[in-house]
Design a protein around this motif. Structure first.
Motif, PDB file in Angstrom:
ATOM      1  N   LEU A   1       0.857  -8.574  -0.697  1.00 60.09           N
ATOM      2  CA  LEU A   1       0.633  -8.738  -2.140  1.00 60.09           C
ATOM      3  C   LEU A   1      -0.408  -7.730  -2.628  1.00 60.09           C
ATOM      4  O   LEU A   1      -0.228  -7.090  -3.673  1.00 60.09           O
ATOM      5  CB  LEU A   1       0.171 -10.182  -2.429  1.00 60.09           C
ATOM      6  CG  LEU A   1      -0.185 -10.543  -3.865  1.00 60.09           C
ATOM      7  CD1 LEU A   1       0.979 -10.264  -4.817  1.00 60.09           C
ATOM      8  CD2 LEU A   1      -0.591 -12.022  -3.968  1.00 60.09           C
ATOM      9  N   ALA A   2      -1.478  -7.542  -1.838  1.00 59.89           N
ATOM     10  CA  ALA A   2      -2.520  -6.573  -2.217  1.00 59.89           C
ATOM     11  C   ALA A   2      -1.916  -5.167  -2.310  1.00 59.89           C
ATOM     12  O   ALA A   2      -2.215  -4.412  -3.241  1.00 59.89           O
ATOM     13  CB  ALA A   2      -3.669  -6.613  -1.212  1.00 59.89           C
ATOM     14  N   THR A   3      -1.051  -4.812  -1.346  1.00 61.28           N
ATOM     15  CA  THR A   3      -0.424  -3.485  -1.377  1.00 61.28           C
ATOM     16  C   THR A   3       0.517  -3.354  -2.575  1.00 61.28           C
ATOM     17  O   THR A   3       0.540  -2.323  -3.249  1.00 61.28           O
ATOM     18  CB  THR A   3       0.351  -3.246  -0.064  1.00 61.28           C
ATOM     19  OG1 THR A   3      -0.540  -3.505   1.020  1.00 61.28           O
ATOM     20  CG2 THR A   3       0.860  -1.828   0.050  1.00 61.28           C
ATOM     21  N   ASP A   4       1.290  -4.400  -2.858  1.00 60.74           N
ATOM     22  CA  ASP A   4       2.180  -4.376  -4.036  1.00 60.74           C
ATOM     23  C   ASP A   4       1.356  -4.165  -5.307  1.00 60.74           C
ATOM     24  O   ASP A   4       1.753  -3.427  -6.209  1.00 60.74           O
ATOM     25  CB  ASP A   4       2.950  -5.693  -4.163  1.00 60.74           C
ATOM     26  CG  ASP A   4       4.080  -5.793  -3.144  1.00 60.74           C
ATOM     27  OD1 ASP A   4       4.369  -4.784  -2.477  1.00 60.74           O
ATOM     28  OD2 ASP A   4       4.663  -6.884  -3.025  1.00 60.74           O
ATOM     29  N   LEU A   5       0.202  -4.827  -5.372  1.00 66.85           N
ATOM     30  CA  LEU A   5      -0.649  -4.690  -6.568  1.00 66.85           C
ATOM     31  C   LEU A   5      -1.209  -3.277  -6.661  1.00 66.85           C
ATOM     32  O   LEU A   5      -1.282  -2.695  -7.755  1.00 66.85           O
ATOM     33  CB  LEU A   5      -1.786  -5.726  -6.534  1.00 66.85           C
ATOM     34  CG  LEU A   5      -1.343  -7.172  -6.820  1.00 66.85           C
ATOM     35  CD1 LEU A   5      -2.441  -8.168  -6.450  1.00 66.85           C
ATOM     36  CD2 LEU A   5      -0.945  -7.330  -8.278  1.00 66.85           C
TER      37      LEU A   5
END
Ligand SMILES: O=P(O)(O)O[C@H]1O[C@H](CO)[C@@H](O)[C@H]1O
Ligand SMILES: O=c1cc[nH]c(=O)[nH]1
Length: 286
Positions: free
Chosen positions: A158-162
């Motif tokens: 999720l952090a990478t997607d953000l």
């Protein structure tokens, strides 16, 4: 339980039809200030092109002045106050609410403010791991007279997607880093400008530089318990905070009102773009 009263939200399983009210929730955004979370709900209303102008959006928790809650389509926006005890009470009741409403595949994101370390004010930090004041990835919950240590890892994907989404949201720097969570804004964050201060400027800088070396890029007051509770309850969770100052340079927040408002909108802009992408409203995720 025959009945569950979510006391601090002024909601309950007998008094409210929670599945009808909240069953379609897919994103929950939380932040300290009631006004910020209302502004975010109004912003999402416009971004999701929902009917009406969203100006008269209703506070679902109007029956209590502990927290505010607004719903715009599948997005719930809730205030949590300042500090670990305040957010922890809200999270207990929110997580039970999502359970009673039979919500599934929910993503929860804290959109907050923070003090940066060694990065430009106005930068947005996406937290990979929340750490305590000893730079350890743990949250110590006192249960009865035991200290129970819980993990504070957040969802890396999720952090990478953000972060990927931030590349399509130009206008401010965004980075991934550790976030240090403290029990206090003043002595607890190494400030020299509180009512009490028992250490030197050299000791303060030494501490903050060690934090930087350990990977910490910002400091706030809720991320460890947020990461721990969401992780244990199986919620996909992220923490996205704008930095209001560089703590290696100063302690006081002397931004003008307009700059402060603009900074606080940065995480909101990023998260709104992310949500729209996830809902398929503006192309596919990269
Ligand atoms: O901007 P919010 O979400 O309140 O977060 C930060 O700001 C507060 C301190 O000013 C603390 O709650 C800290 O975590
Ligand atoms: O320095 C800061 C700024 C905002 N919030 C914090 O907790 N610390």
């Amino acid at each position: 339980m025959d009945e569950d009263i979510l006391y601090h939200l002024d909601l309950g399983t007998k008094t409210h039809n929670l599945p009808a009210m909240f069953g379609d929730v897919k994103f929950v955004c939380v932040g300290g200030s009631p006004n910020r979370m209302k502004a975010f709900a109004q912003f999402m209303h416009k971004e999701l092109q929902l009917e009406g102008d969203g100006e008269d959006i209703e506070d679902i928790c109007a029956g209590t002045d502990r927290y505010c809650m607004f719903k715009t389509g599948p997005v719930l926006s809730i205030s949590h106050g300042m500090g670990i005890p305040s957010i922890s009470i809200m999270l207990h009741e929110l997580i039970k609410l999502l359970h009673h409403a039979r919500c599934c595949d929910v993503t929860i994101i804290r959109i907050g403010t923070s003090g940066g370390i060694g990065i430009a004010p106005g930068s947005v930090v996406i937290t990979d791991t929340a750490v305590d004041s000893f730079f350890k990835p743990r949250f110590e919950q006192i249960i009865l007279d035991n200290v129970v240590t819980r993990s504070t890892e957040l969802d890396k994907e999720l952090a990478t997607d953000l972060l990927n989404c931030s590349r399509e949201t130009p206008g401010f720097p965004t980075l991934i880093g550790h976030t240090m969570c403290t029990y206090d804004f003043y002595e607890g964050q190494g400030r020299l400008d509180g009512a009490l201060c028992s250490f030197s400027r050299e000791k303060k800088l030494d501490y903050l530089k060690r934090a930087y070396k350990a990977g910490v890029r910002n400091i706030e007051m809720e991320s460890t318990v947020f990461a721990a509770m969401c992780g244990l309850c199986g919620l996909r969770a992220a923490v996205v905070c704008v930095t209001l100052l560089d703590r290696l340079e100063s302690d006081q927040i002397n931004l003008s009102h307009d700059v402060l408002v603009e900074y606080q909108q940065r995480p909101q802009l990023l998260i709104s773009n992310f949500i729209k992408k996830q809902l398929g409203l503006c192309g596919q995720m990269s």
